[in-house]
Motif scaffolding. Structure first.
Motif, PDB file in Angstrom:
ATOM      1  N   UNK A   1     -12.760  -5.895  -5.468  1.00  0.00           N
ATOM      2  CA  UNK A   1     -12.926  -6.872  -6.531  1.00  0.00           C
ATOM      3  C   UNK A   1     -12.311  -8.203  -6.128  1.00  0.00           C
ATOM      4  N   UNK A   2     -11.229  -8.188  -5.424  1.00  0.00           N
ATOM      5  CA  UNK A   2     -10.581  -9.430  -5.012  1.00  0.00           C
ATOM      6  C   UNK A   2     -11.431 -10.217  -4.026  1.00  0.00           C
ATOM      7  N   UNK A   3     -12.195  -9.504  -3.194  1.00  0.00           N
ATOM      8  CA  UNK A   3     -13.051 -10.185  -2.228  1.00  0.00           C
ATOM      9  C   UNK A   3     -14.134 -10.979  -2.953  1.00  0.00           C
ATOM     10  N   UNK A   9     -14.569 -18.328  -5.443  1.00  0.00           N
ATOM     11  CA  UNK A   9     -13.674 -19.493  -5.357  1.00  0.00           C
ATOM     12  C   UNK A   9     -14.036 -20.343  -4.147  1.00  0.00           C
ATOM     13  N   UNK A  10     -14.328 -19.727  -3.018  1.00  0.00           N
ATOM     14  CA  UNK A  10     -14.700 -20.470  -1.808  1.00  0.00           C
ATOM     15  C   UNK A  10     -15.988 -21.256  -2.031  1.00  0.00           C
ATOM     16  N   UNK A  11     -16.959 -20.654  -2.693  1.00  0.00           N
ATOM     17  CA  UNK A  11     -18.225 -21.347  -2.964  1.00  0.00           C
ATOM     18  C   UNK A  11     -17.998 -22.524  -3.907  1.00  0.00           C
TER      19      UNK A  11
END
Length: 56
Positions: A1-3, A9-11
């Motif tokens: 789930x964290x991935x 967030x990166x996008x």
């Protein structure tokens, strides 16, 4: 789930950076992506209509 959260967030950070550094390029890319998506959608429904028409 964290991935998944990290990828989202990166996008968001990437799109935010792109929006502030090259808003015109982002707008052009979004417009082209939207037009391409619409074209694919119309091709899909045209193909489905033709397929169903041939079956009947």
């Amino acid at each position: 789930m964290n991935a998944k959260k990290l990828i989202v967030v990166a996008i968001v950070v990437f799109l935010g950076f792109w929006m502030f550094t090259d808003p015109s390029g982002l707008a052009d890319t979004a417009k082209e992506a939207g037009a391409g998506g619409w074209s694919l959608t119309t091709q899909l429904f045209t193909g489905l209509i033709d397929f169903i028409g041939e079956m009947g």
